[in-house]
Design a protein around this motif. Structure first.
Motif, PDB file in Angstrom:
ATOM      1  N   GLU A 282       0.840  -1.215   0.000  1.00 39.24           N
ATOM      2  CA  GLU A 282       0.000   0.000   0.000  1.00 39.24           C
ATOM      3  C   GLU A 282       0.868   1.255   0.000  1.00 39.24           C
TER       4      GLU A 282
ATOM      5  N   HIS B  34      -2.217  -2.809  -3.299  1.00 41.42           N
ATOM      6  CA  HIS B  34      -3.329  -2.279  -2.518  1.00 41.42           C
ATOM      7  C   HIS B  34      -3.401  -0.784  -2.838  1.00 41.42           C
TER       8      HIS B  34
ATOM      9  N   ASP C  10      -4.801   2.816  -2.204  1.00 41.83           N
ATOM     10  CA  ASP C  10      -5.490   3.728  -1.311  1.00 41.83           C
ATOM     11  C   ASP C  10      -5.849   4.953  -2.156  1.00 41.83           C
TER      12      ASP C  10
ATOM     13  N   HIS D 247      -4.725   8.443  -0.876  1.00 42.43           N
ATOM     14  CA  HIS D 247      -3.290   8.690  -1.066  1.00 42.43           C
ATOM     15  C   HIS D 247      -2.984   8.988  -2.536  1.00 42.43           C
TER      16      HIS D 247
ATOM     17  N   HIS E  86      -8.548   0.983  -0.354  1.00 44.07           N
ATOM     18  CA  HIS E  86      -9.017   1.846   0.728  1.00 44.07           C
ATOM     19  C   HIS E  86      -9.667   3.051   0.075  1.00 44.07           C
TER      20      HIS E  86
ATOM     21  N   GLU F  86     -11.928   3.610   4.627  1.00 41.62           N
ATOM     22  CA  GLU F  86     -10.939   3.996   5.649  1.00 41.62           C
ATOM     23  C   GLU F  86     -11.181   5.452   6.045  1.00 41.62           C
TER      24      GLU F  86
END
Ligand SMILES: [Zn+2]
Length: 254
Positions: free
Chosen positions: A139, A164, A166, A169, A192, A231
């Protein structure tokens, strides 16, 4: 598509999983971290029973601050040792996929050196994870270095490593989350979701920042139908439940 939520690692893990189960999520993004969700405090039998009672799947997640990209070899090796303690617990819980976060060494060292440090650690970690029947997902975090170019090198160097994404981000530093989806969808195993204004990693509810969710989810749905974690860090968890409904609604509509 499955929607999940993380336990807060500094809160009572049993109560956290109960909240997730009672509120109709499909899985727990199990944050095993300091200081309430560390291996020595996990009652494996109790957690397994809870997952069964609420019909919850589990995705594994480790602390984002483990220094796998530190310039200090001793710290990288210690991070690996620490992660192995968590692998043991994830294995006992029957988890298959576990998240490891990017880590960068700081401005005196170049991003390329950071890539090298991380590759060295991640190579060892995927081998160790195999012993526990785990697959690791990388991630990227919220720094300038977490760009498509650096991530490409890491994923290409370690074929066993999954991705992964996110979304929050990937929305910082004028980056476009859709670029990450287009580029890495073959390795993508988990997401996420949270919102922001492109400047700070705020973990806001969906629709509270600048991300165009309808457009983004349309692109995602072309390639992906797996686990998605909300998240969202909000004191009022009604914001999380509203985001869950919004995500479900959009996913059906697009
Ligand atoms: Zn995340």
């Amino acid at each position: 598509m499955k929607i999940g939520f993380p336990n807060h690692p500094r809160k009572n893990i049993i109560e956290e999983i109960e909240w997730i189960g009672k509120n109709g999520f499909d899985f727990v993004d199990l944050f095993l971290e300091e200081d309430q969700a560390v291996p020595e405090k996990i009652d494996v039998g109790k957690l397994k029973q809870l997952f069964k009672n609420y019909n919850l799947d589990v995705v594994g997640h480790t602390a984002w601050y483990l220094p796998i990209g530190s310039p200090i070899k001793f710290l990288r090796e210690t991070a690996i040792k620490e992660l192995i303690r968590y692998f043991e617990v994830f294995n006992k819980l029957g988890v298959e996929f576990v998240t490891i976060h990017a880590h960068w060494p700081g401005i005196i060292f170049s991003p390329k050196e950071g890539v090298i440090f991380q590759i060295e650690s991640l190579r060892k970690l995927v081998k160790e994870a195999e012993k526990y029947n785990l697959k690791l997902m990388y991630e990227p975090i919220d720094t300038f270095n977490d760009n498509v170019e650096n991530i490409s090198i890491i994923l290409e160097e370690i074929p066993e490593l999954f991705f992964h994404l996110d979304i929050g981000h990937a929305n910082l530093f004028n980056r476009k989350p859709e670029e990450f989806i287009e580029k890495f969808h073959q390795k993508l195993r988990h997401l996420h979701l949270h919102d922001n204004f492109g400047k700070e990693d705020l973990h806001l509810p969906l629709g509270c920042g600048i991300i165009n969710w309808e457009r983004l989810l349309k692109i995602l749905k072309k390639y992906y139908d797996g686990t998605i974690t909300l998240e969202i860090f909000s004191k009022d968890r009604n914001n999380v439940l509203m985001s869950k409904e919004k995500l479900k609604e959009l996913w059906q509509k697009i």
